[in-house]
Design a protein around this motif. Structure first.
Motif, short mmCIF file in Angstrom:
data_model
loop_
_atom_site.label_atom_id
_atom_site.label_comp_id
_atom_site.label_asym_id
_atom_site.label_seq_id
_atom_site.Cartn_x
_atom_site.Cartn_y
_atom_site.Cartn_z
N PRO B 61 0.83 -1.21 0.00
CA PRO B 61 0.00 0.00 0.00
C PRO B 61 0.87 1.26 0.00
CG PRO B 61 0.01 -1.01 2.18
CD PRO B 61 0.71 -1.96 1.26
N TRP B 62 0.37 2.29 -0.65
CA TRP B 62 1.16 3.50 -0.81
C TRP B 62 1.38 4.27 0.48
CZ3 TRP B 62 4.43 5.17 -4.31
CH2 TRP B 62 4.40 4.55 -5.57
N HIS B 63 0.54 4.02 1.48
CA HIS B 63 0.74 4.79 2.71
C HIS B 63 2.07 4.46 3.38
CE1 HIS B 63 -0.02 1.69 5.77
NE2 HIS B 63 -1.03 1.26 5.02
N SER B 64 2.71 3.35 2.98
CA SER B 64 3.99 3.01 3.60
C SER B 64 5.09 4.01 3.22
CB SER B 64 4.41 1.58 3.23
OG SER B 64 4.70 1.51 1.86
N ILE B 65 4.80 4.85 2.23
CA ILE B 65 5.79 5.87 1.85
C ILE B 65 6.03 6.83 3.02
CG2 ILE B 65 4.24 7.65 0.87
CD1 ILE B 65 7.22 6.56 -1.11
N LYS B 66 5.03 6.93 3.88
CA LYS B 66 5.18 7.83 5.04
C LYS B 66 6.28 7.34 5.97
CE LYS B 66 0.27 8.82 5.04
NZ LYS B 66 -0.96 8.41 5.72
N SER B 67 6.43 6.03 6.06
CA SER B 67 7.49 5.49 6.91
C SER B 67 8.85 5.91 6.37
CB SER B 67 7.43 3.96 6.95
OG SER B 67 6.17 3.56 7.41
N ALA B 68 8.95 5.92 5.04
CA ALA B 68 10.22 6.34 4.43
C ALA B 68 10.49 7.81 4.70
CB ALA B 68 10.19 6.07 2.93
N MET B 69 9.39 8.59 4.73
CA MET B 69 9.56 10.01 5.05
C MET B 69 10.11 10.18 6.46
SD MET B 69 6.19 11.85 3.63
CE MET B 69 5.87 12.08 1.90
N VAL B 70 9.55 9.41 7.38
CA VAL B 70 10.02 9.48 8.77
C VAL B 70 11.50 9.13 8.84
CG1 VAL B 70 9.77 8.50 11.08
CG2 VAL B 70 7.73 8.97 9.71
N THR B 71 11.87 8.04 8.15
CA THR B 71 13.27 7.62 8.15
C THR B 71 14.16 8.70 7.54
OG1 THR B 71 12.50 5.36 7.87
CG2 THR B 71 14.83 5.76 7.45
N GLY B 72 13.72 9.25 6.41
CA GLY B 72 14.50 10.28 5.73
C GLY B 72 14.72 11.50 6.61
N LEU B 73 13.66 11.92 7.27
CA LEU B 73 13.78 13.10 8.15
C LEU B 73 14.65 12.81 9.36
CD1 LEU B 73 10.17 14.57 8.10
CD2 LEU B 73 12.26 15.80 7.51
N GLY B 74 14.43 11.64 9.95
CA GLY B 74 15.21 11.25 11.12
C GLY B 74 16.70 11.21 10.79
N MET B 75 17.01 10.67 9.61
CA MET B 75 18.42 10.59 9.22
C MET B 75 18.97 11.98 8.92
SD MET B 75 18.56 7.10 6.99
CE MET B 75 20.34 6.97 6.88
N SER B 76 18.13 12.86 8.37
CA SER B 76 18.59 14.23 8.11
C SER B 76 18.99 14.93 9.41
CB SER B 76 17.49 15.06 7.45
OG SER B 76 17.12 14.48 6.23
N LEU B 77 18.32 14.56 10.49
CA LEU B 77 18.63 15.17 11.78
C LEU B 77 19.91 14.63 12.38
CD1 LEU B 77 15.12 15.20 13.48
CD2 LEU B 77 16.42 17.18 12.73
N LEU B 78 20.29 13.43 11.99
CA LEU B 78 21.42 12.78 12.66
C LEU B 78 22.66 12.57 11.81
CD1 LEU B 78 19.39 10.08 14.58
CD2 LEU B 78 20.77 11.84 15.65
N LEU B 79 22.46 12.07 10.60
CA LEU B 79 23.62 11.61 9.83
C LEU B 79 24.26 12.73 9.03
CD1 LEU B 79 25.29 9.09 8.98
CD2 LEU B 79 23.75 8.88 7.03
N LYS B 80 25.57 12.82 9.14
CA LYS B 80 26.33 13.78 8.33
C LYS B 80 27.42 13.01 7.60
CE LYS B 80 25.58 17.54 11.47
NZ LYS B 80 26.22 18.53 12.33
N ALA B 81 27.80 13.49 6.43
CA ALA B 81 28.85 12.79 5.69
C ALA B 81 29.59 13.75 4.80
CB ALA B 81 28.23 11.67 4.85
N GLY B 82 30.81 13.34 4.45
CA GLY B 82 31.65 14.20 3.62
C GLY B 82 31.30 14.10 2.15
N ALA B 83 30.64 13.02 1.74
CA ALA B 83 30.36 12.84 0.32
C ALA B 83 28.89 12.44 0.13
CB ALA B 83 31.28 11.76 -0.25
#
Lengths: 477, 287
Positions: B61-83
């Motif tokens: 089901p397409w609503h699972s895309i929301k989980s990916a949004m949560v993951t994407g945002l959560g990682m934006s808050l935490l993960l940093k990288a040089g490349a």
């Protein structure tokens, strides 16, 4: 008696300003140390810490105590030349850069200049034995005893803070009454104490007038600077500059925010003569704005000797030489291995910095420098129409520079309004009419929309999309 | 306004997306982070793209895309990288892991958690900055309040409380009782924004926590103990992230021993609501 005690306490309050440790005096000397400098090299589990100070009292009163994780060996302690710090400081200091506008009515001239203004008794064996026995009685063990350069060094370990405090007091070190509050946690963390006094004989034999920096090295998981001891009885704030070197990238603080100082700002030309006070006020304001509990990044650059990229832009001092890296403790650098330089500036006070500073090495190799820009106006005749338009832009630009100066430092810029208004004197009556005496000045900095606005827009769109998606799902299902 | 509230309440992930985006905005606007749009875009974009691929492939089901949004945002808050590729790798690992590491119909690792760990361990060019949040009082309030709303809606407040309680107690015992630091040293450690964000927004992911409540509490305490030990003995930074990664590996075992009801993002009433052709105007049954 009471008077003497009160006086002593008052003096101690002045003395207790130092970086990792506190200076402890044997006599009532007037000490002043509001800025300390550290070189902090981290290579794997190895830390090389070099401490410099601007101790201004009588050298015989100098004493320093630093908690260290291991019992240091003789080879782990070195005395280095002060000029290493001077070279690093000169190279990485906040910088002022000058640009020259081209004359739109003539060929353009370009030049760049940079300015930097950021200066910123031999003991008998029996006496030793007595000292050691007295120490043992207090639960204090003298783990090692060295004379390195002009310093007498003791490595102490202790069982409890009261014993250590008593021992230090009995041996002529005046330490703050509240010191045991911080000594205790260090003792229980199994830290040793690196205690330094000046060996006057060695000092006079060495021919040096000032105390040279001391360098220590040790292996430990712990990558931190114990600042709490230095704040034991001080309510004022102290400044510390950390020159950090790693193989991989920037050093950042783990338990406080690491924030960049404002950089790449256009400021009025008259700041050139007062760049020192300008940066001092800028730093103070940034420190207040960030809540007084942040570590500031002033410089970050790849300084690998073989690195072909730009070494600085502009350079305010020559890049450090391989020999200087070696002296600083970044000994791998001489073989051409990658070396990254981070300059941190922290202004700390007891109430805002309850914890010691903990650091981490990151693979972040992004360059950063604190840089402020002066732009000189075009020279020569500006009577052509492009020249007149240029003057109009210059007028507005100077207003923006004044606003920027006010925002950065809090300086009152009202008295400098002439700085912008003098440009009007060079405009033709026609151009002045065209300007039509603006009611206000464009205060916004040029550039894209502000970050909060961007965020609001993106968040709004995302929310709207989600709602549409959700509704269409409800409808379609 | 009312429709926004209705919308947020329909799915806990709406709350998560809303608050995580809010924290990102707070970081950039108030905490002076560099607005690294490219980084956010790569993390968010990769998460959505990979999720889309799996949705198509597995006919989800397409609503699972929301989980990916949560993951994407959560990682934006935490993960940093040089490349950029390191970020893309982390995000791709995060989403892929949901479909590859599955036991008993549940994914094993918290996607964001695994993505961050993979980027750091595999490339050596990524890092997290636990200090970037500081210990500001406003932030503490914000994260706490927002976190409570989310976890209450998800029903995983037990996880947050057990973890934070155990971690705070252990740290208090060490810092204040044993070492003798003033309580404010401990308080400064506990009000770290990164710790709170982890407590309320990462560890609470209902898809990767044990199903039974008892197991969940034990599991949270295990993470707290491990995080505490790693920090104390090995001086590791961002310890909760590593502790969660390690303890997650035993989640399937806990699920086999202590049975519980599997979590679904949309409650059965919502599912029914979705399956029946109803007009969007119908108020949410959650009200």
């Amino acid at each position: 008696m009471k008077t003497t005690l009160l006086l002593a306490l008052a003096l101690m309050a002045q003395q207790a300003s130092a970086f990792c440790g506190f200076y402890i005096a044997k006599a009532d000397a007037t000490l002043f140390n509001d800025r300390s400098e550290i070189i902090l090299v981290r290579d794997g589990q190895r830390t090389i810490l070099t401490m410099s100070n601007d101790f201004k009292g009588d050298v015989k009163d100098f004493a320093l105590i630093v908690p260290v994780p291991t019992v240091l060996q003789r080879d782990d302690i070195k005395v280095v030349e002060r000029r290493v710090f001077d070279a690093l400081d000169a190279y990485s200091s906040p910088r002022l850069v000058e640009y020259y506008d081209e004359n739109p009515c003539q060929r353009w001239l370009y030049a760049e200049a940079a300015e930097m203004d950021m200066s910123a008794a031999p003991r008998t064996t029996s006496a030793m034995r007595r000292e050691e026995k007295a120490a043992k009685d207090k639960g204090v063990t003298i783990e090692a005893r060295y004379t390195v350069g002009e310093y007498d060094i003791l490595i102490l370990s202790a069982k409890e803070s009261t014993g250590l405090k008593d021992w230090l007091i009995e041996n002529g070190y005046r330490i703050p009454q509240t010191a045991h509050e911080v000594l205790d946690p260090y003792i229980k963390s199994n830290l040793k104490f690196f205690v330094v006094k000046v060996n006057l004989q060695q000092l006079s034999a060495s021919g040096y007038n000032t105390l040279r920096p001391i360098q220590i090295r040790f292996e430990s998981h712990k990558f931190m600077l114990p600042i709490r001891l230095g704040m034991a009885n001080s309510n004022g704030s102290q400044d510390m500059i950390v020159h950090a070197f790693t193989r991989t990238g920037r050093v950042e603080c783990v338990n406080y925010r690491t924030v960049k100082v404002p950089t790449d700002r256009n400021i009025p030309l008259f700041v050139k003569q007062r760049f020192g006070p300008f940066y001092k006020d800028l730093f103070a304001r940034a420190h207040r704005r960030e809540g007084r509990n942040t570590v500031f990044l002033e410089y970050a650059w790849n300084v690998t000797p073989s690195f072909n990229g730009m070494k600085c832009d502009p350079c305010v001092g020559p890049p450090p030489m391989p020999m200087e890296f070696e002296q600083a403790g970044a000994d791998w650098s001489q073989q051409g291995a990658p070396t990254f330089y981070t300059r941190l500036h922290v202004r700390y006070a007891r109430d805002q910095f309850p914890q010691d500073l903990v650091f981490q090495v990151t693979p972040n190799t992004e360059h950063f420098q604190a840089r402020y820009v002066l732009t000189h106006p075009a020279k020569g005749e500006l009577t052509c129409s492009e020249g007149q338009d240029y003057l109009e832009q210059l007028y507005y630009r100077r207003h923006r520079e004044l606003e920027e100066l006010n925002a950065l430092t809090g300086w009152n810029v009202e008295k400098h309004r002439d700085y912008a208004n003098e440009v009007k004197g060079r405009m033709s009556p026609g151009q002045l009419r065209k300007m039509e005496a603006p009611l206000g000045f464009p205060l916004k900095r040029p550039g894209g929309p502000s970050a909060p606005l961007m965020i609001a827009i993106v968040a709004g769109i995302a929310l709207a999309l989600l709602m549409i998606r959700d509704r269409s799902q409800l409808g379609a299902a | 306004m009312r429709s926004i509230i209705t919308f947020l309440r329909r799915d806990a992930r709406h709350f998560q997306i809303f608050f995580l985006a809010g924290f990102l905005a707070y970081g950039i606007a108030v905490l002076q982070w560099d607005a690294e749009w490219q980084r956010y875009l790569i993390l968010f974009g990769t998460c959505l793209a990979v999720q889309t691929l799996f949705i198509r492939w597995k006919k989800l089901p397409w609503h699972s895309i929301k989980s990916a949004m949560v993951t994407g945002l959560g990682m934006s808050l935490l993960l940093k990288a040089g490349a950029p590729w390191v970020l893309a790798l982390g995000a791709a690992v995060a989403i892929t892991s949901k479909f590859l590491f599955r036991i008993d119909g549940k994914h094993v690792f918290n996607p964001g958690n695994l993505g961050i760990a993979a980027a750091i361990l595999l490339t050596g060019q990524a890092w997290v900055s636990p200090g970037q949040w500081g210990s500001g009082a406003t932030l503490v309030f914000l994260v706490g309040a927002a976190g409570c709303m989310v976890v209450l809606r998800v029903g995983r407040i037990d996880t947050s409380l057990a973890f934070l309680g155990a971690f705070a107690a252990l740290d208090f015992a060490r810092q204040v009782i044993y070492l003798g630091w003033e309580p404010e040293v401990w308080l400064h450690r506990m009000t770290n924004g990164a710790l709170l964000l982890f407590t309320f927004f990462m560890i609470t992911d209902p898809m990767t926590t044990p199903k039974a409540q008892g197991a969940r509490i034990g599991w949270s305490i295990a993470i707290a103990v491990l995080a505490f030990l790693l920090g104390w003995k090995y001086w590791v930074n961002a310890t909760p992230i590593w502790a969660l990664l390690i303890v997650s590996a035993i989640t399937p075992m806990l699920d086999r021993i202590w049975k519980g009801e599997a979590f679904r993002w949309l409650k059965s009433s919502d599912q029914a609501h979705l399956s029946v052709k109803s007009s969007p105007q119908v108020p949410s049954p959650l009200r």
